[in-house]
Scaffold this active site. Structure first.
Site, mmCIF file in Angstrom:
data_model
loop_
_atom_site.group_PDB
_atom_site.id
_atom_site.type_symbol
_atom_site.label_atom_id
_atom_site.label_comp_id
_atom_site.label_asym_id
_atom_site.label_seq_id
_atom_site.Cartn_x
_atom_site.Cartn_y
_atom_site.Cartn_z
ATOM 1 N N GLU B 53 55.689 66.196 14.476
ATOM 2 C CA GLU B 53 55.611 67.615 14.833
ATOM 3 C C GLU B 53 56.785 68.426 14.287
ATOM 4 O O GLU B 53 56.648 69.612 13.996
ATOM 5 C CB GLU B 53 55.515 67.777 16.351
ATOM 6 C CG GLU B 53 54.170 67.333 16.937
ATOM 7 C CD GLU B 53 54.108 65.844 17.241
ATOM 8 O OE1 GLU B 53 55.028 65.094 16.850
ATOM 9 O OE2 GLU B 53 53.132 65.421 17.882
ATOM 10 N N PHE B 115 50.481 62.532 32.823
ATOM 11 C CA PHE B 115 50.649 61.884 31.524
ATOM 12 C C PHE B 115 50.836 62.933 30.426
ATOM 13 O O PHE B 115 50.079 63.891 30.356
ATOM 14 C CB PHE B 115 49.445 60.994 31.222
ATOM 15 C CG PHE B 115 49.523 60.358 29.862
ATOM 16 C CD1 PHE B 115 50.523 59.431 29.563
ATOM 17 C CD2 PHE B 115 48.622 60.696 28.857
ATOM 18 C CE1 PHE B 115 50.619 58.865 28.315
ATOM 19 C CE2 PHE B 115 48.717 60.120 27.602
ATOM 20 C CZ PHE B 115 49.708 59.203 27.329
ATOM 21 N N GLN B 116 51.836 62.734 29.611
ATOM 22 C CA GLN B 116 52.171 63.658 28.517
ATOM 23 C C GLN B 116 52.413 65.078 29.005
ATOM 24 O O GLN B 116 52.103 66.037 28.322
ATOM 25 C CB GLN B 116 51.122 63.619 27.401
ATOM 26 C CG GLN B 116 51.155 62.283 26.641
ATOM 27 C CD GLN B 116 50.437 62.330 25.304
ATOM 28 O OE1 GLN B 116 49.475 63.058 25.128
ATOM 29 N NE2 GLN B 116 50.901 61.529 24.363
ATOM 30 N N LYS B 165 44.792 72.393 29.207
ATOM 31 C CA LYS B 165 43.515 71.931 28.657
ATOM 32 C C LYS B 165 42.328 72.613 29.324
ATOM 33 O O LYS B 165 41.346 72.935 28.661
ATOM 34 C CB LYS B 165 43.415 70.406 28.814
ATOM 35 C CG LYS B 165 42.350 69.799 27.907
ATOM 36 C CD LYS B 165 42.399 68.281 27.927
ATOM 37 C CE LYS B 165 41.337 67.702 27.016
ATOM 38 N NZ LYS B 165 41.339 66.225 27.047
ATOM 39 N N MET B 486 78.672 65.495 2.974
ATOM 40 C CA MET B 486 79.508 66.525 3.588
ATOM 41 C C MET B 486 80.365 65.919 4.695
ATOM 42 O O MET B 486 81.525 66.315 4.875
ATOM 43 C CB MET B 486 78.635 67.661 4.131
ATOM 44 C CG MET B 486 79.397 68.928 4.449
ATOM 45 S SD MET B 486 80.293 69.598 3.015
ATOM 46 C CE MET B 486 79.115 70.787 2.364
#
Lengths: 172, 589
Positions: B53, B115-116, B165, B486
């Site tokens: 993502e 969940f999630q 949802k 760096m």
């Protein structure tokens, strides 16, 4: 360069009354390291669509300017008014103070409450609850005196403030 | 479909289409399945399946910054949303307009540790311009359209819309953008004319002026860039650009002094330090630009044009702030300049330019590239050759973060805005590869090159899969020194050469890695091979990883050490200068 004078400012922030708006304001202050000395919030419009956050903060003039600009960037913020800058205003705070004591200290507590025009809203054999309205300084000095007279519990509302005169925050 | 009644998922897709969205970067999951079903059933919006993502958000950033449109991301709840956080923060820091749609557990499960489930609006509140949790489908059309307005208006930024949802399944009436009443949110666009007149007066009487141009100019659009280029040309004043502002004015302009700041040019930084009038245009006086703040341009009066009032007087107090859209304000200024036709102080200007020419003569970006058999490739040489061999094409450059990024900023020259994509504010390693993919999706026929370091490349290396799946001919040009360069440079300069954890062993063979994805891999190890590799890379119609093996110990100069002023700029490292930074400066990043 930066002005090191720390100033206290009272802000009135009109916001859309929606979930999370207070979290946005508080998160802005903690995320950017600004001070909140006091904060109160309640709906103020007839249809409950707007809330007013009364906020007391402190910082250098540059920081105060930043705070206002950052608040105005928040989408649900309708208007930010700096009452300290915009002229005379009234500041008030409400407090409920419980004191546990007995004997002569109990009488002294009542006498001081009378001087401060605090109302007794509850009384028991060894305690009073006073209700007091006034400037933050008035409440602070009342508490200083009470603390000498017994164990004290305090509930304070934080500052609410409004401009003097006929102008509203919407008009300025 | 009578009366435009449709499911929440269909409302989202319809709103995207009505907002002109052509492509979504996303990754499916349980909480966004209705949205994916809606995508499946239509043909107007394309979906690019990413591998992580974070990659999706950087792709949308690359897409947005190379087109000026709003980038759109779609991810699932919980880990989908938390993985997007780095990208969202990057977009917030660099003012990139994005819409990020996140799935959420059904409303009745919110707060149940389902969940999630993650508190997406809570987590993303500080890293978005605004966010929404849509709890009822009737609000959905309004939120969608308002979100686009918020993302692109004023100072642009990312907006998250969290979609439970059950809201995606529920039905409601779709409302088009015209049917939505906008709330009070708006920005001041035109500048205060009194302030503008004052500014013109100050500009016209300047003896040592400089334009300091930032990414806000590019965000404002091509018209703003044209206006600032015109103003620079008409006045004959020198101009410098920030990392984010590269390309705002053509770098072929003789008045352009290069980039300023920590790794900016000697002439740009000394001109900023010595100027008497500074005209900051869409720039935000970032600490990488100002160096030590109390020694920043001590003798100048400053004009600051910016659309974001919170950028004004944040780090540096300015005499004339002008709040408004850069393009709008500049066109107001040009009009007044034309009317008044002021006489600039050409005698003072001539003296100023001769001072600048002396600084230029230092040639602060010089490096020595040997061509003996034992010589290694200097990273500067590789990027300079890349520029020479690609400058005549429509080329888009993205970068990762680190030394290679600064060398790219120094050695790749841009004639036009929107062709340079880099993570400036947040400094996100792993930005360049997915960002290049987003640029390539927007410009399928153009040459898109990610100038990368091997360390950063590994941070989002999984997106090679996205490149392969859509056969996107991105060229990944890796400046490979095997070090986190760096970090290594700072350890050498500031930490006594104690190279703690800055060497990456276990790097992949980038040629084999490319081949395993069905791409072309190539490598250059000697300076004489560089041109050939670049030519083959550019001619190759498909994706390429070019592994440019460069000298390991090269440092990026000039450098203003943290906590130092512009005039304390280092051109290189003398042995006596090993520890150049003050104690106060050491704590700065």
């Amino acid at each position: 360069m930066t002005n090191d004078n720390i100033e206290r400012h009272v802000l009135a922030v009109l916001v859309d009354n929606e979930p999370g708006v207070l979290a946005r304001v508080v998160g802005l202050f903690s995320g950017r390291g600004y001070n909140i000395e006091s904060l109160t919030v309640a709906t103020v419009s007839e249809d409950d669509s707007a809330s007013r956050i009364n906020l007391v903060t402190s910082g250098t003039p540059m920081i105060i300017e930043q705070i206002k600009a950052q608040l105005e960037r928040l989408v649900p913020v309708q208007k930010v008014n700096d009452l300290t800058e915009e002229g005379p205003h009234v500041e008030n705070e409400f407090a409920l103070i419980k004191i546990k004591n007995s004997g002569p200290e109990r009488r002294e507590a009542l006498r001081i409450a009378d001087i401060f025009r605090a109302r007794v809203v509850d009384t028991a054999v060894e305690s009073f609850v006073f209700s007091l309205t006034g400037s933050p300084e008035k409440i602070a000095s009342f508490l200083d005196l009470m603390r000498n007279l017994g164990e004290v519990e305090i509930a304070r509302s934080g500052v609410v403030a409004i401009k003097r005169g006929k102008k509203t925050v919407i008009e300025t | 479909m009578s009366d435009n009644i449709m499911s929440g998922a269909d409302i989202v897709i319809k709103a995207l289409a009505d907002q002109g969205v052509e492509v979504i970067f996303g990754y499916p999951g349980g909480a966004v399945l209705p949205l994916y079903d809606a995508i499946f059933k239509q043909n107007s919006i394309r979906h690019i399946l990413v591998r992580h993502e974070q990659g999706a958000v950087h792709m949308a950033e690359g897409y947005a910054r190379s087109t000026g449109k709003v980038g759109v991301v779609l991810v699932t709840s919980g880990p989908g949303a938390t993985n997007a956080v780095t990208g969202l923060t990057d977009a917030l820091m660099d003012s990139v307009p994005l819409i990020c749609l996140t799935g959420q557990v059904p409303t009745h499960l919110i707060g149940n540790d389902a969940f999630q489930e993650a508190d997406t609006t809570g987590i993303t509140r500080p890293c978005t311009k605004h966010n929404y949790l849509v709890k009822h489908v009737d609000e959905l059309s309004g939120v969608m359209h308002e979100a686009f307005e918020v993302a692109k208006s004023g100072r642009p930024g990312p907006v998250v819309i969290d979609l439970p949802k059950d809201v995606q399944f529920a039905e409601s009436k779709y409302l088009s953008p015209e049917e939505i009443s906008q709330r009070h949110y708006f920005d001041k666009v035109t500048g205060d004319s009194e302030k503008i007149s004052e500014a013109i007066e100050l500009i016209a009487t300047a003896k040592k002026p400089i334009f300091y141009i930032g990414g806000g100019c590019i965000n404002s659009g091509t018209a703003a860039c044209k206006a600032i280029a015109d103003l620079v040309r008409i006045t004959g004043y020198p101009a410098t650009t920030t990392l984010m502002g590269l390309g705002a004015i053509p770098s072929s302009s003789p008045q352009w002094l290069g980039m300023l700041g920590m790794h900016g040019t000697y002439e740009a930084n000394l001109a900023m330090h010595g100027c008497d009038v500074m005209i900051a245009v869409g720039a935000r006086f970032d600490d990488r630009v100002t160096g030590r703040i109390d020694a920043f341009s001590p003798n100048s009066k400053k004009i600051h044009i910016d659309i974001d009032p919170s950028s004004i007087n944040k780090n540096v107090p300015v005499e004339i702030p002008i709040i408004g859209d850069v393009g709008e304000v500049l066109s107001q200024m040009l009009k007044i300049w034309d009317q008044k036709a002021p006489n600039v102080d050409s005698k003072a200007l001539k003296k100023w330019w001769s001072e600048i020419d002396d600084w230029r003569a230092v040639n602060c970006l010089k490096y020595d590239q040997g061509h003996e058999p034992n010589d290694t490739i200097k990273p500067q040489y590789a990027i300079e050759r890349l520029y020479e061999l690609t400058k005549d094409k429509e080329t888009f450059i993205t970068t990762e973060v680190g030394q290679h990024q600064m060398w790219a900023a120094q050695f790749y020259k841009f004639e036009k805005p929107n062709h340079w994509m880099t993570s400036g504010g947040l400094g996100t390693m792993g930005y360049g590869l997915p960002s290049a993919i987003g640029v390539q999706v927007a410009h399928p026929k153009s040459l898109v090159i990610d100038i990368a370091g091997e360390g950063s490349t590994m941070m989002n290396i999984q997106e090679l899969g996205t490149m392969a799946q859509y056969n996107l001919p991105v060229k990944v040009f890796i400046i490979n020194n095997e070090w986190l360069g760096m970090v290594r440079q700072w350890q050498e300069l500031l930490h006594g050469g104690r190279y703690a954890e800055s060497y990456s062993a276990g790097l992949p063979d980038f040629i084999k890695l490319a081949e395993s994805y069905g791409m072309t891999g190539m490598r250059a190890t000697h300076p004489d091979e560089v041109d050939d590799v670049i030519r083959r890379m550019v001619d190759e119609p498909g994706p390429v990883i070019a592994d440019i093996v460069v000298s390991k110990e090269e440092n990026c100069f000039p450098m203003i050490p943290g906590g130092a002023a512009h005039n304390e700029i280092l051109l290189g490292l003398n042995e006596s200068q090993e520890q150049t930074q003050s104690e106060d400066g050491m704590v700065l990043v």
